[in-house]
Design a protein around this motif. Structure first.
Motif, PDB file in Angstrom:
ATOM      1  N   PHE A  32      32.869  45.720  46.727  1.00 58.13           N
ATOM      2  CA  PHE A  32      32.036  44.692  46.098  1.00 58.13           C
ATOM      3  C   PHE A  32      32.647  44.228  44.788  1.00 58.13           C
ATOM      4  O   PHE A  32      32.603  43.047  44.454  1.00 58.13           O
ATOM      5  N   ASP A  33      33.229  45.155  44.033  1.00 60.66           N
ATOM      6  CA  ASP A  33      33.876  44.794  42.775  1.00 60.66           C
ATOM      7  C   ASP A  33      35.054  43.849  43.006  1.00 60.66           C
ATOM      8  O   ASP A  33      35.353  42.997  42.166  1.00 60.66           O
ATOM      9  N   ILE A  34      35.733  44.010  44.147  1.00 57.29           N
ATOM     10  CA  ILE A  34      36.904  43.198  44.436  1.00 57.29           C
ATOM     11  C   ILE A  34      36.528  41.802  44.929  1.00 57.29           C
ATOM     12  O   ILE A  34      37.124  40.803  44.525  1.00 57.29           O
ATOM     13  N   ILE A  35      35.514  41.725  45.799  1.00 57.49           N
ATOM     14  CA  ILE A  35      35.191  40.430  46.424  1.00 57.49           C
ATOM     15  C   ILE A  35      34.176  39.620  45.635  1.00 57.49           C
ATOM     16  O   ILE A  35      33.909  38.465  45.973  1.00 57.49           O
ATOM     17  N   SER A  36      33.591  40.199  44.587  1.00 58.94           N
ATOM     18  CA  SER A  36      32.574  39.478  43.816  1.00 58.94           C
ATOM     19  C   SER A  36      32.964  39.395  42.353  1.00 58.94           C
ATOM     20  O   SER A  36      33.804  40.165  41.869  1.00 58.94           O
ATOM     21  N   ILE A  37      32.357  38.451  41.667  1.00 57.64           N
ATOM     22  CA  ILE A  37      32.550  38.333  40.226  1.00 57.64           C
ATOM     23  C   ILE A  37      31.254  37.819  39.619  1.00 57.64           C
ATOM     24  O   ILE A  37      30.577  36.965  40.194  1.00 57.64           O
ATOM     25  N   SER A  38      30.881  38.388  38.487  1.00 56.39           N
ATOM     26  CA  SER A  38      29.622  38.020  37.847  1.00 56.39           C
ATOM     27  C   SER A  38      29.864  37.590  36.408  1.00 56.39           C
ATOM     28  O   SER A  38      30.967  37.744  35.871  1.00 56.39           O
ATOM     29  N   LEU A  75      24.785  35.681  32.573  1.00 57.61           N
ATOM     30  CA  LEU A  75      24.516  36.945  33.261  1.00 57.61           C
ATOM     31  C   LEU A  75      23.951  36.751  34.663  1.00 57.61           C
ATOM     32  O   LEU A  75      24.076  37.634  35.510  1.00 57.61           O
ATOM     33  N   GLN A  76      23.307  35.620  34.921  1.00 58.50           N
ATOM     34  CA  GLN A  76      22.756  35.395  36.255  1.00 58.50           C
ATOM     35  C   GLN A  76      23.828  34.978  37.269  1.00 58.50           C
ATOM     36  O   GLN A  76      23.607  35.030  38.463  1.00 58.50           O
ATOM     37  N   TYR A  77      24.991  34.594  36.769  1.00 56.93           N
ATOM     38  CA  TYR A  77      26.043  34.095  37.661  1.00 56.93           C
ATOM     39  C   TYR A  77      26.592  35.211  38.553  1.00 56.93           C
ATOM     40  O   TYR A  77      26.956  36.281  38.091  1.00 56.93           O
ATOM     41  N   LEU A  78      26.678  34.921  39.853  1.00 60.54           N
ATOM     42  CA  LEU A  78      27.290  35.846  40.811  1.00 60.54           C
ATOM     43  C   LEU A  78      27.915  35.034  41.932  1.00 60.54           C
ATOM     44  O   LEU A  78      27.266  34.161  42.515  1.00 60.54           O
ATOM     45  N   SER A  79      29.180  35.291  42.198  1.00 57.47           N
ATOM     46  CA  SER A  79      29.850  34.634  43.315  1.00 57.47           C
ATOM     47  C   SER A  79      30.534  35.686  44.175  1.00 57.47           C
ATOM     48  O   SER A  79      30.985  36.721  43.674  1.00 57.47           O
ATOM     49  N   ILE A  80      30.595  35.421  45.474  1.00 54.78           N
ATOM     50  CA  ILE A  80      31.272  36.307  46.415  1.00 54.78           C
ATOM     51  C   ILE A  80      32.340  35.492  47.128  1.00 54.78           C
ATOM     52  O   ILE A  80      32.030  34.542  47.856  1.00 54.78           O
ATOM     53  N   LEU A  81      33.601  35.850  46.872  1.00 56.30           N
ATOM     54  CA  LEU A  81      34.748  35.107  47.399  1.00 56.30           C
ATOM     55  C   LEU A  81      34.601  33.614  47.142  1.00 56.30           C
ATOM     56  O   LEU A  81      34.794  32.778  48.036  1.00 56.30           O
ATOM     57  N   GLY A  82      34.248  33.278  45.905  1.00 58.49           N
ATOM     58  CA  GLY A  82      34.172  31.893  45.495  1.00 58.49           C
ATOM     59  C   GLY A  82      32.875  31.190  45.830  1.00 58.49           C
ATOM     60  O   GLY A  82      32.659  30.059  45.400  1.00 58.49           O
ATOM     61  N   LYS A  83      31.992  31.846  46.576  1.00 52.16           N
ATOM     62  CA  LYS A  83      30.706  31.257  46.946  1.00 52.16           C
ATOM     63  C   LYS A  83      29.663  31.648  45.914  1.00 52.16           C
ATOM     64  O   LYS A  83      29.312  32.823  45.770  1.00 52.16           O
TER      65      LYS A  83
END
Length: 230
Positions: A32-38, A75-83
């Motif tokens: 999850f740490d690799i495929i997501s960014i917050s 802080l609310q921002y979350l993306s998974i593989l750019g989504k």
């Protein structure tokens, strides 16, 4: 040696669910740490530089032709593989913050109040603010909700012995207990936060963070032992 090997095999078989749980927690969290960014990841990157996992994640995203967006520090921002999935998880954060403030309002003379956080023009009531003029603000984000741990429980439930009924019971019962425990955790942290205690950081980062997984591990262990006895 044969008897010892048989004993080890029986022990592994008996506690396989516990070992699968531990392995799943480690692997899922790293993935999850690799495929997501917050937004929190972006803040840490800006303050401390890029770590190994960020390098791996950025390389993976680049190889897939996905833009690695480390500009948003909301802080609310979350993306998974750019989504960008902020609009999916933020309402859950909002519900948890509202439930916490509502619960504390039943027992506290001076309960905290909800404030808005903004993301791409959207307002989310995810900020718990102390109503004493101190300016203390506690924001609920996706890491607070326990959704990742629920996914871990779902994966582990696939490896529980028995048919679909037992697997479903494992997932539903343990998820319910965990979400209740997590809500109690949020309420207790909010109380500590409102008092302005210096212990907040330690309780949030260590006691309750590791306590979540300790509680889950205990539940998985008890479930496994009970089922083995049956």
């Amino acid at each position: 040696m044969g008897r010892m090997g048989d004993e080890i095999c029986r022990m592994v078989h008996r506690f396989r669910v516990v070992m699968i749980f531990v392995l799943t927690v480690v692997c899922f969290n790293r993935l999850f740490d690799i495929i997501s960014i917050s937004g929190l990841d972006n803040r840490k990157t800006a303050e401390c530089g890029v770590g190994v996992l960020e390098n791996v994640g950025e390389s993976l995203w680049t190889s897939l032709g996905v833009e690695y967006d480390n500009s948003t520090t909301d802080l609310q921002y979350l993306s998974i593989l750019g989504k960008d999935v902020t609009h999916v998880v933020a309402p859950v954060n909002e519900f948890l913050a509202s439930a916490c403030v509502g619960f504390l309002g039943l027992f506290c003379d001076k309960a905290p109040v909800l404030e808005y956080s903004l993301h791409n023009g959207a307002k989310y009531r995810t900020v718990i603010s102390a109503d004493d003029g101190s300016g203390r603000r506690l924001e609920i984000m996706h890491e607070c909700t326990g959704l990742k741990q629920v996914v871990v429980l779902f994966i582990v439930s696939l490896f529980v012995g028995g048919g679909i009924r037992r697997k479903t019971s494992f997932f539903v019962i343990l998820s319910g207990l965990f979400l209740l425990f997590n809500f109690v955790r949020i309420v207790m942290l909010a109380v500590i936060f409102m008092t302005g205690s210096d212990w907040f950081g330690f309780m949030h980062d260590y006691v309750f963070s590791y306590g979540l997984y300790a509680f889950l591990l205990l539940c998985v262990f008890v479930w496994n032992v009970k089922m083995e006895k049956r």
